[in-house]
Design an enzyme around this catalytic site. Structure first.
Site, mmCIF file in Angstrom:
data_model
loop_
_atom_site.group_PDB
_atom_site.id
_atom_site.type_symbol
_atom_site.label_atom_id
_atom_site.label_comp_id
_atom_site.label_asym_id
_atom_site.label_seq_id
_atom_site.Cartn_x
_atom_site.Cartn_y
_atom_site.Cartn_z
ATOM 1 C CG HIS A 25 29.722 49.402 80.812
ATOM 2 N ND1 HIS A 25 29.458 49.114 79.489
ATOM 3 C CD2 HIS A 25 29.759 50.765 80.880
ATOM 4 C CE1 HIS A 25 29.335 50.238 78.802
ATOM 5 N NE2 HIS A 25 29.497 51.256 79.634
ATOM 6 C CD GLU A 208 25.595 53.455 74.084
ATOM 7 O OE1 GLU A 208 24.781 53.838 74.944
ATOM 8 O OE2 GLU A 208 26.733 53.933 73.978
#
Length: 350
Positions: A25, A208
């Site tokens: 990521h 998130e």
């Protein structure tokens, strides 16, 4: 199950920094350090809104995801030519190799650049050349994942995919990033279905700032093979159970989560809770130039802040990074064997 031999607590930071690991990521535009922004701006004869490197770095105080994205896109505006993308990617890969990253799967946002008139070929070819050179010169393998910007339309995503298809041999998958709230995964169902037909891997940012429902949708509607961030999964017991049973990985970014106030303090992060629940959690840097640290900074600061994290957890996180990667199974086994040998040798060197 491999058990890490006993390692003294004071040696744990050194272990974290020397473990072979993968990074899954990383937004390559988010690795653009202020020094390189100024160098590229000068090379491309572009004015900047900040008078100095320090003034720009001082602006990296974010209230939420959107406040970060505003300055992130402004920084990316200095990228104009193939060599600019090469220089940015190579700088990241050289830095990652120092942190003992042996494989990276790199996100890039072509729409950020094509909207400014930059040809998609310049973006992809520059990044790809850097990956090839870093493999030869730094010993780090890297693959590219083309991300669609979720605040734009699915039609725009389709257009970007069409532009990129002549270069499909240079990227391995697609992702979904940018502003999460108000842009559910369902918005991109058709373009992800097309990517699946094309044989591309699929990942998506979800959970998130957005709710656990976005993670469900990323899995069921988009066919995501792993979830980027995903920390809100702890609020849905059925979702947690699915992640564990199906070995669906979360690419977690601790310093980013703290910087964007997903968690008030790093000590409040739920990574250990996820890990002990059996989720395939990995540690990553997200946008290291903006969030205060590359992958080893994320490891060391997290382990210093969260009570209960041990050498065994460190091994598991590194192992998870290889398991969750899109490399061939033989390469995964080779890297995991290397990781185990490192842990054994590190312990015996005490």
């Amino acid at each position: 199950m491999f058990t890490v031999p006993p390692i003294a607590a004071q040696r744990l930071p050194e272990l974290l920094c020397t473990l072979p690991k993968a990074e899954l990521h990383i937004h390559i535009e988010g690795s653009l350090e202020p020094e390189l922004i100024f160098a590229l701006a000068q090379r491309n004869h572009m004015p900047l809104a900040y008078p100095s490197v320090q003034a720009l770095r001082s602006a990296y105080a974010f209230e939420h995801l959107q406040s970060f994205l505003d300055i992130y896109y402004a920084g990316a505006s200095v990228l104009r030519h193939e060599q600019d993308f090469y220089d940015m990617a190579y700088a990241y890969l050289a830095r990652a190799a120092m942190d003992k990253v042996v494989h990276a799967e790199i996100f890039f946002d072509p729409q950020t650049h094509t909207a400014r008139g930059v040809p998609i070929e310049a973006v992809i070819n520059g990044l790809y050349r850097a990956c090839a050179d870093a493999r030869t010169e730094r010993g780090i393998s890297a693959s590219l994942i083309l991300c669609f910007l979720r605040h734009l339309s699915e039609e725009d995503a389709f257009a970007t995919l069409q532009q990129a298809l002549p270069l499909q041999d240079k990227f391995i998958g697609v992702g979904l990033d940018s502003s999460e709230l108000g842009h559910p995964p369902e918005k991109f169902a058709r373009v992800f279905a097309r990517c699946r037909e094309l044989g591309l891997h699929r990942v998506a940012h979800a959970g998130e700032e957005g709710p656990p429902a976005y993670i469900w949708s990323a899995l069921d509607v988009l066919g995501a093979e792993r979830i980027d961030h995903g920390v809100q999964a702890v609020h849905d017991a059925a979702l947690l159970q699915r992640l564990v049973q199906e070995r669906i990985a979360l690419t977690v970014c601790p310093l980013s989560n703290q910087k964007l106030r997903v968690f008030p303090e790093l000590k409040d992060h739920n990574l250990l809770q996820l890990l002990e629940a059996g989720v395939v959690v990995t540690v990553n840097s997200d946008d290291p130039a903006y969030f205060g640290g590359y992958i080893n900074d994320n490891f060391t600061q997290l382990f210093a802040a969260v009570p209960g994290l041990t050498a065994q957890h460190a091994y598991q996180l590194a192992r998870n990074s290889f398991e969750a990667s899109f490399i061939p199974e033989a390469d995964k086994a080779r890297f995991i064997a290397r990781l185990q040998a490192h842990c054994t040798a590190f312990a015996s060197a005490a």
